[in-house]
Design a protein around this motif. Structure first.
Motif, PDB file in Angstrom:
ATOM      1  N   ASP A 140      35.462 -40.918  54.815  1.00 33.14           N
ATOM      2  CA  ASP A 140      34.854 -42.241  54.988  1.00 33.14           C
ATOM      3  C   ASP A 140      33.334 -42.127  55.168  1.00 33.14           C
ATOM      4  OD1 ASP A 140      37.339 -43.547  54.828  1.00 33.14           O
ATOM      5  OD2 ASP A 140      37.651 -43.380  57.002  1.00 33.14           O
ATOM      6  N   LYS A 143      31.724 -41.306  51.868  1.00 35.80           N
ATOM      7  CA  LYS A 143      31.700 -42.484  50.987  1.00 35.80           C
ATOM      8  C   LYS A 143      30.626 -43.479  51.409  1.00 35.80           C
ATOM      9  CE  LYS A 143      36.488 -42.370  49.354  1.00 35.80           C
ATOM     10  NZ  LYS A 143      37.816 -43.017  49.418  1.00 35.80           N
ATOM     11  N   GLY A 146      27.556 -42.164  49.945  1.00 36.57           N
ATOM     12  CA  GLY A 146      27.549 -41.862  48.519  1.00 36.57           C
ATOM     13  C   GLY A 146      27.357 -40.391  48.193  1.00 36.57           C
ATOM     14  N   SER A 148      28.630 -37.639  46.584  1.00 40.79           N
ATOM     15  CA  SER A 148      29.674 -37.413  45.580  1.00 40.79           C
ATOM     16  C   SER A 148      30.335 -36.036  45.672  1.00 40.79           C
ATOM     17  CB  SER A 148      29.139 -37.658  44.172  1.00 40.79           C
ATOM     18  OG  SER A 148      28.017 -36.842  43.917  1.00 40.79           O
ATOM     19  N   ILE A 151      32.567 -36.053  48.691  1.00 42.66           N
ATOM     20  CA  ILE A 151      33.725 -36.897  48.419  1.00 42.66           C
ATOM     21  C   ILE A 151      34.747 -36.145  47.573  1.00 42.66           C
ATOM     22  CG2 ILE A 151      34.522 -38.985  47.196  1.00 42.66           C
ATOM     23  CD1 ILE A 151      31.725 -40.218  47.994  1.00 42.66           C
ATOM     24  N   GLU A 155      38.509 -35.021  48.764  1.00 45.26           N
ATOM     25  CA  GLU A 155      39.637 -35.661  48.104  1.00 45.26           C
ATOM     26  C   GLU A 155      40.585 -34.660  47.449  1.00 45.26           C
ATOM     27  OE1 GLU A 155      38.045 -40.115  46.979  1.00 45.26           O
ATOM     28  OE2 GLU A 155      37.750 -38.532  45.492  1.00 45.26           O
TER      29      GLU A 155
END
Length: 156
Positions: A140, A143, A146, A148, A151, A155
């Protein structure tokens, strides 16, 4: 000799004095300064690799928390000291301790875009699902900013 001499030796990066003080007073490794920092917390916060390694030779609570509930591992994740993070994990630092705001080392590493440290934390069992007091996981936080690469890593 007083405990303040030990903290002064750390700040001055005086490894020899540190060794002498800890050999004569081994319990000092678990003492705290006025800000609630143990010798290890102080040394790691300033990125002092040799001093941190010397302190880690002594039995101690590696997950001791300062006045904000942060551990040495959390501090190096915030600051980006990957070598010390690796050293702490090798010595058994708990990657899933939470501070008084519910943050973990992984949340700090994600928040401050420390991709190398994130990968190390995950390899050492960091729990990606822990939420801080605001209800945010490390993903979170990435994100929200931003980030990337962070993230994508979180993930996987």
């Amino acid at each position: 000799m007083e405990i303040s001499d030990l903290f002064a030796a750390i700040r001055k990066e005086n490894k020899e004095q540190l060794q002498v003080l800890l050999s004569k007073n081994p319990s000092w490794v678990n003492e705290t300064d006025a800000r609630g920092s143990t010798p290890l917390l102080l040394a790691t916060y300033y990125g002092l690799e040799e001093i941190s390694a010397e302190i880690l030779k002594h039995p101690q609570n590696i997950d001791a928390q300062d006045a904000s509930g942060n551990t040495a591992l959390m501090g190096v994740c915030f600051k980006g000291f990957a070598t010390i993070a690796k050293m702490l994990m090798k010595h058994g630092a708990n990657v899933n301790v939470t501070n008084f705001n519910g943050a973990t080392a992984l949340i700090y590493a994600a928040t401050f875009n420390r991709i190398e440290i994130i990968k190390m934390l995950l390899a050492h069992g960091a729990d990606k699902h822990i939420k801080d007091d605001r209800g945010n996981t490390a993903l979170d936080h990435a994100k929200l900013q931003g980030l990337s690469e962070v993230i994508t890593t979180l993930e996987e």
